[in-house]
Scaffold this motif. Structure first.
Motif, PDB file in Angstrom:
ATOM      1  N   TRP A  71      86.347   4.826  21.282  1.00  0.00           N
ATOM      2  CA  TRP A  71      85.507   5.727  20.506  1.00  0.00           C
ATOM      3  C   TRP A  71      84.048   5.360  20.767  1.00  0.00           C
ATOM      4  N   ALA A  72      83.191   6.362  20.891  1.00  0.00           N
ATOM      5  CA  ALA A  72      81.745   6.126  20.917  1.00  0.00           C
ATOM      6  C   ALA A  72      81.131   7.061  19.889  1.00  0.00           C
ATOM      7  N   ILE A  73      80.178   6.558  19.136  1.00  0.00           N
ATOM      8  CA  ILE A  73      79.623   7.319  18.021  1.00  0.00           C
ATOM      9  C   ILE A  73      78.107   7.312  18.082  1.00  0.00           C
ATOM     10  N   ASP A  74      77.503   8.447  17.719  1.00  0.00           N
ATOM     11  CA  ASP A  74      76.051   8.520  17.586  1.00  0.00           C
ATOM     12  C   ASP A  74      75.684   8.116  16.163  1.00  0.00           C
ATOM     13  N   LEU A  75      74.876   7.087  16.028  1.00  0.00           N
ATOM     14  CA  LEU A  75      74.395   6.712  14.705  1.00  0.00           C
ATOM     15  C   LEU A  75      73.595   7.864  14.103  1.00  0.00           C
ATOM     16  N   LEU A  76      73.634   7.972  12.789  1.00  0.00           N
ATOM     17  CA  LEU A  76      72.856   9.002  12.107  1.00  0.00           C
ATOM     18  C   LEU A  76      71.394   8.888  12.537  1.00  0.00           C
ATOM     19  N   GLY A  77      70.802  10.031  12.948  1.00  0.00           N
ATOM     20  CA  GLY A  77      69.412  10.028  13.410  1.00  0.00           C
ATOM     21  C   GLY A  77      69.257   9.943  14.912  1.00  0.00           C
ATOM     22  N   PHE A  78      70.371   9.768  15.637  1.00  0.00           N
ATOM     23  CA  PHE A  78      70.290   9.611  17.087  1.00  0.00           C
ATOM     24  C   PHE A  78      71.285  10.535  17.792  1.00  0.00           C
ATOM     25  N   GLY A  79      71.047  10.744  19.087  1.00  0.00           N
ATOM     26  CA  GLY A  79      71.959  11.518  19.898  1.00  0.00           C
ATOM     27  C   GLY A  79      72.164  12.917  19.362  1.00  0.00           C
ATOM     28  N   ARG A  80      73.424  13.318  19.254  1.00  0.00           N
ATOM     29  CA  ARG A  80      73.762  14.644  18.743  1.00  0.00           C
ATOM     30  C   ARG A  80      74.069  14.629  17.252  1.00  0.00           C
ATOM     31  N   SER A  81      73.945  13.486  16.617  1.00  0.00           N
ATOM     32  CA  SER A  81      74.131  13.427  15.169  1.00  0.00           C
ATOM     33  C   SER A  81      72.924  14.035  14.468  1.00  0.00           C
ATOM     34  N   GLU A  82      73.147  14.417  13.206  1.00  0.00           N
ATOM     35  CA  GLU A  82      72.072  15.025  12.429  1.00  0.00           C
ATOM     36  C   GLU A  82      70.943  14.022  12.200  1.00  0.00           C
ATOM     37  N   LYS A  83      69.736  14.548  11.981  1.00  0.00           N
ATOM     38  CA  LYS A  83      68.549  13.713  11.828  1.00  0.00           C
ATOM     39  C   LYS A  83      67.833  14.056  10.523  1.00  0.00           C
ATOM     40  N   PRO A  84      68.424  13.698   9.391  1.00  0.00           N
ATOM     41  CA  PRO A  84      67.828  14.043   8.094  1.00  0.00           C
ATOM     42  C   PRO A  84      66.619  13.176   7.774  1.00  0.00           C
ATOM     43  N   ALA A  85      65.815  13.640   6.833  1.00  0.00           N
ATOM     44  CA  ALA A  85      64.625  12.899   6.394  1.00  0.00           C
ATOM     45  C   ALA A  85      65.040  11.928   5.285  1.00  0.00           C
ATOM     46  N   ILE A  86      65.570  10.776   5.694  1.00  0.00           N
ATOM     47  CA  ILE A  86      66.015   9.742   4.758  1.00  0.00           C
ATOM     48  C   ILE A  86      65.534   8.390   5.261  1.00  0.00           C
ATOM     49  N   ALA A  87      65.765   7.362   4.471  1.00  0.00           N
ATOM     50  CA  ALA A  87      65.435   5.997   4.896  1.00  0.00           C
ATOM     51  C   ALA A  87      66.525   5.499   5.842  1.00  0.00           C
ATOM     52  N   TYR A  88      66.119   4.955   6.976  1.00  0.00           N
ATOM     53  CA  TYR A  88      67.067   4.453   7.968  1.00  0.00           C
ATOM     54  C   TYR A  88      67.034   2.930   7.980  1.00  0.00           C
ATOM     55  N   THR A  89      68.181   2.332   7.730  1.00  0.00           N
ATOM     56  CA  THR A  89      68.297   0.874   7.709  1.00  0.00           C
ATOM     57  C   THR A  89      69.597   0.473   8.382  1.00  0.00           C
ATOM     58  N   ALA A  90      69.711  -0.808   8.701  1.00  0.00           N
ATOM     59  CA  ALA A  90      70.957  -1.317   9.267  1.00  0.00           C
ATOM     60  C   ALA A  90      72.102  -1.161   8.276  1.00  0.00           C
ATOM     61  N   ASP A  91      71.808  -1.256   6.982  1.00  0.00           N
ATOM     62  CA  ASP A  91      72.860  -1.085   5.977  1.00  0.00           C
ATOM     63  C   ASP A  91      73.405   0.340   5.986  1.00  0.00           C
ATOM     64  N   LEU A  92      72.533   1.324   6.211  1.00  0.00           N
ATOM     65  CA  LEU A  92      72.982   2.717   6.299  1.00  0.00           C
ATOM     66  C   LEU A  92      73.946   2.877   7.471  1.00  0.00           C
ATOM     67  N   TRP A  93      73.563   2.383   8.636  1.00  0.00           N
ATOM     68  CA  TRP A  93      74.412   2.515   9.818  1.00  0.00           C
ATOM     69  C   TRP A  93      75.677   1.670   9.698  1.00  0.00           C
ATOM     70  N   ARG A  94      75.565   0.510   9.045  1.00  0.00           N
ATOM     71  CA  ARG A  94      76.774  -0.293   8.782  1.00  0.00           C
ATOM     72  C   ARG A  94      77.765   0.512   7.957  1.00  0.00           C
ATOM     73  N   ASP A  95      77.265   1.179   6.915  1.00  0.00           N
ATOM     74  CA  ASP A  95      78.140   1.992   6.069  1.00  0.00           C
ATOM     75  C   ASP A  95      78.748   3.142   6.864  1.00  0.00           C
ATOM     76  N   GLN A  96      77.974   3.727   7.761  1.00  0.00           N
ATOM     77  CA  GLN A  96      78.489   4.809   8.600  1.00  0.00           C
ATOM     78  C   GLN A  96      79.661   4.307   9.449  1.00  0.00           C
ATOM     79  N   LEU A  97      79.486   3.156  10.074  1.00  0.00           N
ATOM     80  CA  LEU A  97      80.553   2.607  10.913  1.00  0.00           C
ATOM     81  C   LEU A  97      81.758   2.202  10.073  1.00  0.00           C
ATOM     82  N   ARG A  98      81.517   1.610   8.913  1.00  0.00           N
ATOM     83  CA  ARG A  98      82.618   1.209   8.023  1.00  0.00           C
ATOM     84  C   ARG A  98      83.459   2.419   7.644  1.00  0.00           C
ATOM     85  N   ASP A  99      82.803   3.510   7.257  1.00  0.00           N
ATOM     86  CA  ASP A  99      83.527   4.708   6.843  1.00  0.00           C
ATOM     87  C   ASP A  99      84.185   5.404   8.027  1.00  0.00           C
ATOM     88  N   PHE A 100      83.576   5.297   9.204  1.00  0.00           N
ATOM     89  CA  PHE A 100      84.184   5.875  10.405  1.00  0.00           C
ATOM     90  C   PHE A 100      85.495   5.152  10.720  1.00  0.00           C
TER      91      PHE A 100
END
Length: 318
Positions: A71-100
């Motif tokens: 599996w390869a995934i685009d982190l939120l804010g990068f690639g073809r993933s959505e780019k919302p106006a939110i705070a971007y942190t390692a914890d956000l992306w960690r949660d994304q990967l955990r839920d994935f």
């Protein structure tokens, strides 16, 4: 710690120029892009670095999927993933990967990350170890606690540093700086220049690679992501994370990286001596520059771990 020389090709040669059908996963209401290939073997997730995307792993997916569910995934804010106006942190992306892992893969994973992606997968392995069978870091980003232990600065250097801090504290200073840097660095010519600085082999810097980085920079919200990352608070130091890591660790390190130098890989081993370290004669993105070395190294390491008794395979010892 086991040190290896660059490996010869040990897997079947495949066509690197693959095109995978993007898939969409809805996470917290945001569209997340990912690709998947392979129907057997362990689950392996690949996570890109800053400014990159799933495209950066095409030379690895093609080959590794012969033996793994990749599996390869685009982190939120990068690639073809959505780019919302939110705070971007390692914890956000960690949660994304955990839920994935929990929602899409639905099984423990081996997980590899390059640069910023490396820091993110390290956070995942520390905070959600039950979901991770092993961690693979390729020229991982992030500071160590003692990174600032340098020779004392001269008085004029101290004054300059203080002036810089004062400027950045001015209203909108970071937003203005981010705007200027963003529009400067997203030019194709500048992208190519940066890649040529961090790749050892200039022939690996292709038009396709430049285009893969250039295209997402014009998506709606891309500037906001750049500015938000620039303003995000620093996360945990690498030594703090490594002291809490209890998963097996493979370091695949490009020795010609001017950003994450070999000295940094040595420091990883200092704080996590049971890591396996493999030097790669490449720059900041060894998986893209020398896939014929990186792919067999990943395969061999996973096979070694799976051959161990279960208690050893999850203890961090290799």
């Amino acid at each position: 710690m086991l040190r290896k020389s660059p490996l010869a090709m040990s897997m079947t040669t495949v066509d690197f120029e693959i095109t995978l059908q993007p898939q969409t996963w809805l996470w917290r209401g945001y569209r997340i892009n990912y690709v998947q290939k392979g129907e057997r073997g362990a689950n392996l997730i690949l996570v890109h670095g800053f400014g990159a995307s799933t495209d950066h792993w095409r030379k690895n997916i093609a080959e590794l999927s012969q033996n793994y569910r990749v599996w390869a995934i685009d982190l939120l804010g990068f690639g073809r993933s959505e780019k919302p106006a939110i705070a971007y942190t390692a914890d956000l992306w960690r949660d994304q990967l955990r839920d994935f892992c929990a929602s899409v893969v639905q099984a423990p994973v081996f997980i590899a990350g390059n640069s910023l992606g490396g820091y993110t997968v390290l956070c995942l392995a520390v905070d959600a170890p039950a979901q991770v069978e092993g961690v693979i870091l390729l020229n991982c980003a992030g500071p160590f606690s003692d990174a600032g232990e340098q020779a004392p600065k001269s008085p004029w250097q101290q004054q300059l540093a203080q002036l810089q801090r004062q400027i950045l504290q001015l209203p909108f200073a970071i937003d203005i700086l981010s705007f200027v840097l963003f529009h400067y660095t997203r030019q194709k010519s500048r992208i190519r220049q940066i890649l040529l600085q961090v790749y050892k082999d200039p022939t690996a810097v292709t038009d396709r690679l430049v285009e893969e980085i250039y295209r997402p920079a014009f998506d709606p919200g891309a500037l906001g992501v750049f500015a938000a990352v620039f303003k995000s608070p620093p996360g945990r130091k690498l030594d703090q994370l490594l002291q809490s890591l209890d998963r097996p660790l493979l370091l695949l390190w490009g020795t010609a990286d001017p950003w994450m130098t070999p000295a940094k890989a040595e420091k990883f081993c200092q704080y996590f001596p049971q890591a396996t370290l493999t030097w790669v004669d490449a720059g900041h993105c060894p998986h893209d520059e020398l896939p014929q070395v990186v792919n067999p190294a990943i395969h061999d390491w996973i096979q070694q771990l799976q051959a161990l008794p279960a208690s050893q395979g999850t203890s961090g010892a290799v």
